[in-house]
Design a protein around this motif. Structure first.
Motif, short mmCIF file in Angstrom:
data_model
loop_
_atom_site.label_atom_id
_atom_site.label_comp_id
_atom_site.label_asym_id
_atom_site.label_seq_id
_atom_site.Cartn_x
_atom_site.Cartn_y
_atom_site.Cartn_z
N LEU A 98 -13.63 0.94 -3.27
CA LEU A 98 -12.44 -0.09 -2.63
C LEU A 98 -12.38 0.49 -1.17
CD1 LEU A 98 -10.46 -2.28 -2.71
CD2 LEU A 98 -9.08 -0.81 -3.74
N LEU A 99 -12.60 -0.45 -0.13
CA LEU A 99 -12.14 -0.02 1.24
C LEU A 99 -10.78 -0.83 1.53
CD1 LEU A 99 -13.32 1.59 3.63
CD2 LEU A 99 -14.49 -0.44 3.99
N LEU A 100 -9.87 -0.03 1.69
CA LEU A 100 -8.54 -0.70 1.54
C LEU A 100 -7.64 -0.45 2.87
CD1 LEU A 100 -6.34 -2.26 -0.21
CD2 LEU A 100 -5.88 0.07 -1.19
N ASP A 101 -7.28 -1.59 3.54
CA ASP A 101 -6.39 -1.45 4.83
C ASP A 101 -4.99 -1.06 4.04
OD1 ASP A 101 -5.65 -1.39 7.15
OD2 ASP A 101 -5.41 -3.40 7.41
N VAL A 102 -4.35 -0.19 4.75
CA VAL A 102 -2.91 -0.04 4.51
C VAL A 102 -1.88 -1.29 4.44
CG1 VAL A 102 -0.75 1.34 4.93
CG2 VAL A 102 -2.99 2.49 4.65
N MET A 103 -2.00 -1.83 5.72
CA MET A 103 -1.22 -2.98 6.01
C MET A 103 -1.72 -4.28 5.97
SD MET A 103 1.59 -1.36 7.38
CE MET A 103 2.39 -2.56 8.19
N LEU A 104 -1.28 -4.93 4.76
CA LEU A 104 -1.95 -6.27 4.17
C LEU A 104 -0.54 -7.19 4.14
CD1 LEU A 104 -4.29 -4.75 1.75
CD2 LEU A 104 -4.90 -5.85 3.92
N PRO A 105 -0.96 -8.46 4.04
CA PRO A 105 -0.03 -9.41 3.57
C PRO A 105 0.06 -9.35 2.13
CG PRO A 105 -1.61 -10.40 5.05
CD PRO A 105 -2.16 -9.12 4.57
N HIS A 106 1.65 -9.90 1.46
CA HIS A 106 1.85 -9.96 0.11
C HIS A 106 1.99 -8.68 -0.71
CE1 HIS A 106 1.18 -14.15 1.24
NE2 HIS A 106 -0.21 -13.99 1.30
N ILE A 107 0.63 -7.89 -0.84
CA ILE A 107 0.89 -6.66 -1.33
C ILE A 107 0.26 -5.89 -0.47
CG2 ILE A 107 0.17 -5.03 -3.28
CD1 ILE A 107 -0.04 -7.88 -4.90
N ASP A 108 0.93 -4.72 -0.17
CA ASP A 108 0.44 -3.57 0.79
C ASP A 108 -0.61 -2.85 0.34
OD1 ASP A 108 1.66 -0.88 0.50
OD2 ASP A 108 3.21 -2.49 0.13
N GLY A 109 -1.33 -2.02 0.87
CA GLY A 109 -2.48 -1.27 0.55
C GLY A 109 -2.06 -0.04 -0.43
N ILE A 110 -0.97 0.81 -0.11
CA ILE A 110 -0.34 1.82 -0.98
C ILE A 110 0.07 1.20 -2.22
CG2 ILE A 110 1.68 3.21 -1.03
CD1 ILE A 110 -0.24 4.04 1.04
N THR A 111 0.88 0.14 -2.10
CA THR A 111 1.25 -0.64 -3.45
C THR A 111 0.28 -1.16 -4.55
OG1 THR A 111 3.46 -1.43 -2.47
CG2 THR A 111 2.92 -2.46 -4.43
N LEU A 112 -0.86 -1.44 -3.58
CA LEU A 112 -2.04 -2.15 -4.34
C LEU A 112 -2.90 -0.75 -5.09
CD1 LEU A 112 -4.15 -4.32 -5.45
CD2 LEU A 112 -5.13 -4.09 -3.21
N CYS A 113 -2.71 0.28 -4.25
CA CYS A 113 -3.41 1.45 -4.86
C CYS A 113 -2.86 1.93 -6.18
CB CYS A 113 -3.61 2.34 -3.58
SG CYS A 113 -4.78 3.88 -3.99
N LYS A 114 -1.56 1.97 -5.94
CA LYS A 114 -0.61 2.46 -7.09
C LYS A 114 -0.71 1.60 -8.28
CE LYS A 114 3.05 4.97 -4.53
NZ LYS A 114 4.54 4.55 -3.91
N GLN A 115 -0.81 0.56 -7.98
CA GLN A 115 -1.10 -0.49 -8.93
C GLN A 115 -2.46 -0.42 -9.78
OE1 GLN A 115 -0.07 -4.55 -7.85
NE2 GLN A 115 -1.21 -5.54 -9.60
N LEU A 116 -3.64 -0.32 -8.89
CA LEU A 116 -4.78 0.21 -9.51
C LEU A 116 -4.78 1.35 -10.45
CD1 LEU A 116 -6.92 -0.68 -6.43
CD2 LEU A 116 -6.92 -2.24 -8.70
N ARG A 117 -4.12 2.64 -9.96
CA ARG A 117 -4.33 3.70 -10.73
C ARG A 117 -3.55 3.55 -11.86
NH1 ARG A 117 -8.78 4.67 -8.62
NH2 ARG A 117 -8.91 6.00 -6.46
N SER A 118 -2.42 2.91 -11.76
CA SER A 118 -1.54 2.86 -12.98
C SER A 118 -2.17 1.91 -14.17
CB SER A 118 -0.29 1.90 -12.89
OG SER A 118 -0.50 0.68 -12.31
N GLN A 119 -3.04 0.87 -13.83
CA GLN A 119 -4.08 0.49 -14.62
C GLN A 119 -5.48 0.98 -14.94
OE1 GLN A 119 -3.09 -2.57 -16.23
NE2 GLN A 119 -0.92 -2.09 -15.10
N ASN A 120 -5.49 2.44 -14.67
CA ASN A 120 -6.46 3.27 -15.08
C ASN A 120 -7.80 2.62 -14.32
OD1 ASN A 120 -7.36 5.49 -16.20
ND2 ASN A 120 -8.24 4.39 -17.81
N TYR A 121 -7.54 2.21 -13.12
CA TYR A 121 -8.79 1.80 -12.15
C TYR A 121 -9.55 3.03 -11.67
CZ TYR A 121 -8.60 -3.40 -12.78
OH TYR A 121 -8.52 -4.62 -13.20
#
Length: 224
Positions: free
Chosen positions: A48-71
Motif C-alpha cells: 500500500l502506497l499511502l498519502d497522509v493527507m486524504l479526503p474523508h479518511i486521512d492516511g494515518i487513520t486508514l493505516c490504523k484501521q488496517l492494522r486493527s483489522q490485521n492487514y
C-alpha cells in the motif's frame, strides 16, 4: 505484484502509477480513504502506497484501521511533511516506511523493492523451478542459462506462477494479480498469454508441461 496507490492529487497519482507500472507492478489508484478501504476489502494487495493527507479518511487513520483489522501488507507512507514527529506518528500508526514529497522515483522504487523483499523473506532472491530462473531485480528470465525475452505480461504471469509453485491459479486470480481494475481483460486473454509463454519456453528447451493446465480450474508449474 499488485500495489494500491492512495493519492488525491490525480496528476501526481497518474505519474507515479505510470512509473510503477514500468517497473512491472500492477497499480490501482484510489483518490480518497473511503475508496481505498473499499479496494482493500475486495482485492489482495502486496503493498500500500499511502498519502497522509486524504479526503474523508486521512492516511494515518486508514493505516490504523488496517492494522486493527490485521492487514499485514507493507505500508509506504507519502507525505509532504518531513518532521520527526510526523514520521513517528505514521510509524506508530503501522506504516513500514516513509517517502517525502517531492518524490524521487528512483528512491521510491528502491523503497518499494525493499518492502516487498521484507514481506517475502521466505522466497529466494532468484526464483527457480528446475532449470527455469527468474531474477526479479533485473527482470531476466533464463532456461538452462539461456535468456528468454518475454513481454511484460508474460513476465508477470511467469513470476506469479513461480511464486506459487504447484498451487493452481485460476484465470480470475491471475487477472486480479496482474491487471489493474481499469484494465481488466477477458479471461480468454490469459489463454493467449499462456500459449505464447509456453511457446517461448519450449523454443528454449523447456518441456511442454512446464506450465500445466488443470482443466476447469487454472494453471500451475509442472513436475518433472
Amino acid at each position: 505484484m499488485r500495489i494500491l496507490l492512495v493519492e488525491d492529487d490525480l496528476p501526481l497519482a497518474e505519474t507515479l502509477a505510470e512509473g510503477i507500472t514500468d517497473q512491472l507492478y500492477t497499480v490501482d489508484i484510489a483518490t480518497d480513504g473511503i475508496l481505498a478501504w473499499d479496494y482493500l476489502q475486495a482485492i489482495e494487495y502486496d503493498l500500500l502506497l499511502l498519502d497522509v493527507m486524504l479526503p474523508h479518511i486521512d492516511g494515518i487513520t486508514l493505516c490504523k484501521q488496517l492494522r486493527s483489522q490485521n492487514y499485514q501488507m507493507p505500508v509506504l507512507m507519502i507525505t509532504a511533511r518531513d518532521t520527526v514527529s510526523d514520521k513517528i506518528m505514521g510509524l506508530d500508526a503501522g506504516a513500514d516506511d516513509y517517502v517525502i514529497k517531492p518524490i524521487d522515483l528512483g528512491e521510491l522504487f528502491a523503497r518499494i523493492r525493499a518492502l516487498l523483499r521484507r514481506g517475502s523473506m521466505s522466497l529466494p532472491p532468484i526464483l527457480r523451478w528446475y532449470q527455469l530462473e527468474l531474477d526479479p531485480s533485473t527482470y531476466e528470465v533464463k532456461y538452462a542459462h539461456k535468456l528468454i525475452h518475454l513481454t511484460p505480461k508474460e513476465y508477470c504471469i511467469l513470476e506469479l506462477l513461480l511464486r506459487n509453485g504447484r498451487r493452481v491459479l485460476s484465470r480470475h486470480v491471475i487477472i486480479d494479480h496482474i491487471w489493474s481494475i481499469e484494465d481488466s481483460p477477458e479471461e480468454h486473454t490469459i489463454k493467449v498469454h499462456i500459449r505464447s509463454l509456453r511457446q517461448k519456453l519450449k523454443i528454449n528447451g523447456a518441456p511442454e508441461n512446464l506450465i500445466e493446465t488443470v482443466h476447469g480450474i487454472g494453471y500451475r508449474l509442472g513436475e518433472r
